[in-house]
Write an enzyme that holds these catalytic residues in place. Structure first.
Site, mmCIF file in Angstrom:
data_model
loop_
_atom_site.group_PDB
_atom_site.id
_atom_site.type_symbol
_atom_site.label_atom_id
_atom_site.label_comp_id
_atom_site.label_asym_id
_atom_site.label_seq_id
_atom_site.Cartn_x
_atom_site.Cartn_y
_atom_site.Cartn_z
ATOM 1 N N GLU A 36 0.861 -1.189 0.000
ATOM 2 C CA GLU A 36 0.000 0.000 0.000
ATOM 3 C C GLU A 36 0.890 1.229 0.000
ATOM 4 O O GLU A 36 2.004 1.181 0.529
ATOM 5 C CB GLU A 36 -0.864 0.037 1.276
ATOM 6 C CG GLU A 36 -1.872 -1.079 1.380
ATOM 7 C CD GLU A 36 -2.653 -1.031 2.706
ATOM 8 O OE1 GLU A 36 -3.404 -0.723 3.125
ATOM 9 O OE2 GLU A 36 -2.530 -1.295 3.477
ATOM 10 N N LYS A 51 2.468 4.385 1.438
ATOM 11 C CA LYS A 51 2.630 4.877 2.811
ATOM 12 C C LYS A 51 2.505 6.394 2.756
ATOM 13 O O LYS A 51 3.446 7.111 2.430
ATOM 14 C CB LYS A 51 4.000 4.481 3.365
ATOM 15 C CG LYS A 51 4.171 4.921 4.802
ATOM 16 C CD LYS A 51 5.500 4.482 5.351
ATOM 17 C CE LYS A 51 5.593 4.759 6.831
ATOM 18 N NZ LYS A 51 5.136 6.082 7.229
ATOM 19 N N ARG A 89 -2.452 9.591 11.135
ATOM 20 C CA ARG A 89 -3.266 8.390 11.291
ATOM 21 C C ARG A 89 -4.518 8.745 12.085
ATOM 22 O O ARG A 89 -4.435 9.375 13.134
ATOM 23 C CB ARG A 89 -2.459 7.337 12.044
ATOM 24 C CG ARG A 89 -3.143 5.994 12.121
ATOM 25 C CD ARG A 89 -2.203 4.982 12.746
ATOM 26 N NE ARG A 89 -2.731 3.646 12.667
ATOM 27 C CZ ARG A 89 -1.982 2.540 12.711
ATOM 28 N NH1 ARG A 89 -0.679 2.644 12.829
ATOM 29 N NH2 ARG A 89 -2.532 1.350 12.641
ATOM 30 N N ARG A 138 -3.143 8.662 16.609
ATOM 31 C CA ARG A 138 -2.310 7.475 16.853
ATOM 32 C C ARG A 138 -2.123 7.233 18.340
ATOM 33 O O ARG A 138 -2.093 6.111 18.792
ATOM 34 C CB ARG A 138 -0.953 7.676 16.190
ATOM 35 C CG ARG A 138 -0.025 6.501 16.352
ATOM 36 C CD ARG A 138 1.377 6.884 15.922
ATOM 37 N NE ARG A 138 2.318 5.813 16.105
ATOM 38 C CZ ARG A 138 2.798 5.414 17.277
ATOM 39 N NH1 ARG A 138 2.386 5.997 18.382
ATOM 40 N NH2 ARG A 138 3.679 4.445 17.343
ATOM 41 N N GLU A 151 -5.456 7.388 6.787
ATOM 42 C CA GLU A 151 -4.444 8.426 6.875
ATOM 43 C C GLU A 151 -5.102 9.690 6.308
ATOM 44 O O GLU A 151 -5.579 9.686 5.174
ATOM 45 C CB GLU A 151 -3.236 7.983 6.036
ATOM 46 C CG GLU A 151 -1.983 8.750 6.263
ATOM 47 C CD GLU A 151 -1.211 8.410 7.545
ATOM 48 O OE1 GLU A 151 -1.645 7.578 8.358
ATOM 49 O OE2 GLU A 151 -0.153 9.019 7.733
ATOM 50 N N PHE A 175 -7.407 2.584 5.139
ATOM 51 C CA PHE A 175 -6.590 1.386 4.936
ATOM 52 C C PHE A 175 -7.024 0.197 5.788
ATOM 53 O O PHE A 175 -6.499 -0.893 5.637
ATOM 54 C CB PHE A 175 -5.096 1.677 5.091
ATOM 55 C CG PHE A 175 -4.657 2.178 6.431
ATOM 56 C CD1 PHE A 175 -4.448 1.298 7.482
ATOM 57 C CD2 PHE A 175 -4.429 3.536 6.641
ATOM 58 C CE1 PHE A 175 -4.019 1.758 8.717
ATOM 59 C CE2 PHE A 175 -3.998 4.004 7.873
ATOM 60 C CZ PHE A 175 -3.801 3.111 8.919
ATOM 61 N N ARG A 222 3.514 -4.310 17.616
ATOM 62 C CA ARG A 222 4.373 -4.072 16.458
ATOM 63 C C ARG A 222 4.972 -5.416 16.065
ATOM 64 O O ARG A 222 5.451 -6.150 16.897
ATOM 65 C CB ARG A 222 5.503 -3.112 16.841
ATOM 66 C CG ARG A 222 6.308 -2.610 15.661
ATOM 67 C CD ARG A 222 7.497 -1.794 16.104
ATOM 68 N NE ARG A 222 7.175 -0.558 16.801
ATOM 69 C CZ ARG A 222 6.770 0.563 16.204
ATOM 70 N NH1 ARG A 222 6.622 0.605 14.890
ATOM 71 N NH2 ARG A 222 6.511 1.640 16.904
ATOM 72 N N LYS A 274 7.259 -1.462 7.099
ATOM 73 C CA LYS A 274 7.307 -0.172 6.394
ATOM 74 C C LYS A 274 8.624 -0.064 5.653
ATOM 75 O O LYS A 274 9.679 -0.403 6.192
ATOM 76 C CB LYS A 274 7.080 0.992 7.350
ATOM 77 C CG LYS A 274 7.921 1.006 8.591
ATOM 78 C CD LYS A 274 7.452 2.100 9.560
ATOM 79 C CE LYS A 274 8.277 2.073 10.833
ATOM 80 N NZ LYS A 274 7.769 2.903 11.885
#
Ligand code: ATP
Length: 588
Positions: free
Chosen positions: A250, A252, A257, A272, A302, A342, A417, A423
């Site tokens: 996708e 970035k 966010r 976020r 986003e 997203f 995470r 990323k």
């Protein structure tokens, strides 16, 4: 429940930094706590009254607290200030002053946790011209009935200086032990916390319903979900190794966010760091319901600043113009945005977290209609390095930062995470491999063109073990006139008389700030330093780590909490990484 029990527990907790001991103290406290006060205790432990996303702030200034102590103790303001200066902690000073008072007077009544909590809650909700007087009245009414130890903790909570060093994980360990008999059950609590972002509620449910209550814990609309985060990779090649044969790429996008909670016309937006940011985006609130074909829904997007004429994405800094309390309508027309979806986390009363990425994306495209303002984030299914590179090219040309790579068959892992999302940024703007997000702790006044602003800032990492902010560098380059001005506006109200005890630095800054703001910097290298305190003693005894040639990238990371800043651990990893690169180069 008597407040003295809590004050004594706080006292014990302050005396140690050892996680096992802290956990034990917490278990003992939770076991003594009636179920209807446990949520309150969990908030108070963290120096809060409610979960962060509700935005309940105590906002009591030192001066007001000093006046209240004076009123309750009969002591002069000067005497209190002298005591404060000696120890540097107003809670402590109050306790000493009150100690002298209790030798001559009798306490009127025991104070309960419920009473302290409710009074603090009233103080937090006071507004308007008479609020200062009312706040003082409430504070001194509590202090009148408090013993010295209780008074010191009431003040620490009020001033936001209570630092017990209990991380959320420690609280969850203790809850698991106290109410399910084993720390092994923490996973279930983590899940409940990740979907509710409300540790008080998690505590209440496990206390009343046990571990089964945790397993049945469900998403509640308008309670934000802790976001899933991505690991970074440095190259297409590394990405291919980690992602397998086929995966999603996708764009970035370089925006903010936003987690959108929507039911009918009611829309609430969370950042976020789970702050309610609805007021900055009245255009999203107005337009998004039209695009939704479901009764209720939680989406992630986003929000990106746009050039309306060309349709190009603009950098994150443009969104800063939206961060204002007044005249937001003007900013909405001057700085237009688009919403780029997203993910979908919840739909028609059901969680979507367990669905695979592929199914979530399909669902998203089914229940949300695209229009001028609301888009799906551009996505392609990719199978090899060439396809990744091509899509990267498109993404950069459209004005974004790089790619997010996502495994097709994996669920949404709230609050963690990991490798399911990676990323990949196009260029590593600096030799270090990535930028750092650092906390602004001090400032030096500018000269010449920079007079009237802070020409140089002192920055810190976040030390997770100590819950402190050790200095890592001074930064004076990379600032435009506009950013200097913006930073001054943001930082000036954060200037403190005394350096916050969480700041670890021996520098002599012109001003110290409350550690509340995160900015992004790049640098050429990390070096050992006799002056800076980040990761002190880890690589070499007596030395900390410092950034060489740091430069501000222009990004003020308003969406990040200071606890989300780059940690000592991350800096140590980068330091060791550069050593390795140097070593590898020498071998070549
Ligand atoms: P963190 O990874 O902790 O969020 P960060 O904000 O410094 O740290 P970034 O390198 O900016 O990390 O990458 C993650 C951010 O990228 C997300 O939080 C989100 O705001 C943004 N983002 C942009 N496009 C996407 C996308 N397609 N999917 C998920 N996140 C995206």
């Amino acid at each position: 429940m008597e407040f003295s029990i809590l004050a004594e527990a706080f006292y014990k907790m302050e005396s140690t930094r050892k996680r096992l001991e802290l956990t034990q103290f917490l278990v003992e406290l939770f076991e003594k706590t009636p179920h209807d006060v446990i949520a309150k205790i969990v908030y108070l432990l963290q120096g809060k009254l409610r979960p962060d996303f509700e935005g309940v702030e105590l906002g009591v200034a030192e001066k007001l607290a000093i006046r209240a102590i004076s009123k309750s103790s009969g002591s002069t303001i000067k005497k209190i200030e002298d005591e404060y200066r000696k120890g540097g902690d107003l809670g402590q000073a109050a306790s000493i002053i009150m100690e002298q008072k209790t030798q001559t007077t009798f306490l009127v009544e025991d104070i309960t946790i419920e009473r302290v909590y409710e009074t603090l809650f009233k103080i937090a909700n006071l507004e308007g011209s008479r609020s200062q007087d009312m706040k003082m009245k409430y504070i001194s009414s509590l202090l009148n009935d408090a013993n010295p130890l209780e008074a010191s903790y009431i003040l620490k909570i009020l001033l936001g200086t209570l630092r017990l060093g209990v991380a959320e994980n420690t609280v969850m360990d203790a809850l698991a032990i106290a109410f399910s008999g084993s720390k092994e059950n923490r996973k279930s609590l983590e899940h409940a916390y990740s979907v509710s972002s409300d540790l008080g509620k998690v505590a209440e449910v496990i206390a009343t319903k046990g571990i089964e209550g945790m397993e049945k814990f469900e998403i509640v609309l308008f309670n934000p979900i802790r976001p899933m985060l991505a690991d970074r990779v440095k190259s297409e090649e590394e990405a291919m190794e980690k992602m397998g044969e086929e995966f999603a790429a996708e764009y970035k996008l370089d925006g903010e966010r936003v987690q959108l909670h929507i039911e009918g016309d009611k829309v609430v937006l969370y950042s976020r760091s789970l702050e309610n940011i609805s007021s900055y985006y009245p255009d999203i609130i107005e337009k998004i319901p039209k695009a939704i074909q479901a009764d209720n829904i939680i989406l992630e997007a986003e929000a990106v600043a746009m050039n309306e004429n060309t349709g190009e994405f603009l950098p994150f800094q443009e969104l800063m113009h939206r961060r204002r309390k007044y005249k937001i309508e003007k900013a909405v027309t001057q700085y237009p945005i688009s919403v780029n979806l997203f993910d979908i986390l919840y739909c028609n009363g059901k969680s979507c977290l367990e669905l695979s990425y592929k199914d979530r994306r399909e669902k998203l495209e089914k229940v949300v209609k695209e229009d001028e303002f609301v888009k799906y984030i551009p996505m392609a299914i990719v199978k090899n390095e060439n396809e990744v590179e091509d899509f990267m090219e498109n993404s950069i040309n459209a004005g974004s930062e790089g790619l997010m790579l996502k495994m097709l068959d994996k669920p949404y892992q709230a609050g963690s995470r990991g490798n399911y999302w990676l990323k990949l940024k196009r260029e590593y703007q600096n030799e270090l491999g990535d930028s750092l997000d650092l906390v602004v702790i001090g400032g030096f006044f500018g000269k010449g063109r920079r007079t009237g602003s802070y020409g140089t800032l002192l920055l810190a990492t976040y030390d997770e073990d100590e819950d402190t902010f050790p200095s890592i560098c001074k930064v004076g380059t990379g600032f435009s006139d506009e950013s200097l001005d913006q930073l001054y506006q943001i930082l000036h109200p954060k200037v403190t008389i005394k350096k916050n005890p969480r700041i670890i630095s021996e520098m002599e800054a012109d001003v110290w700030f409350e550690p509340e703001l995160v900015i992004e910097v790049v640098a050429s290298e990390i070096t050992l330093s006799p002056i800076h305190k980040a990761a002190k003693d880890v690589i070499r005894k007596g030395a900390g780590l410092a950034l060489r040639f740091p430069k501000f990238t222009g990004k003020i990371r308003v969406e990040k909490a200071v606890e989300d800043a780059s940690t000592n651990e991350e800096v140590i990893t980068l330091y060791k990484g550069q050593k390795k690169v140097a070593h590898d180069k020498n071998l070549m």
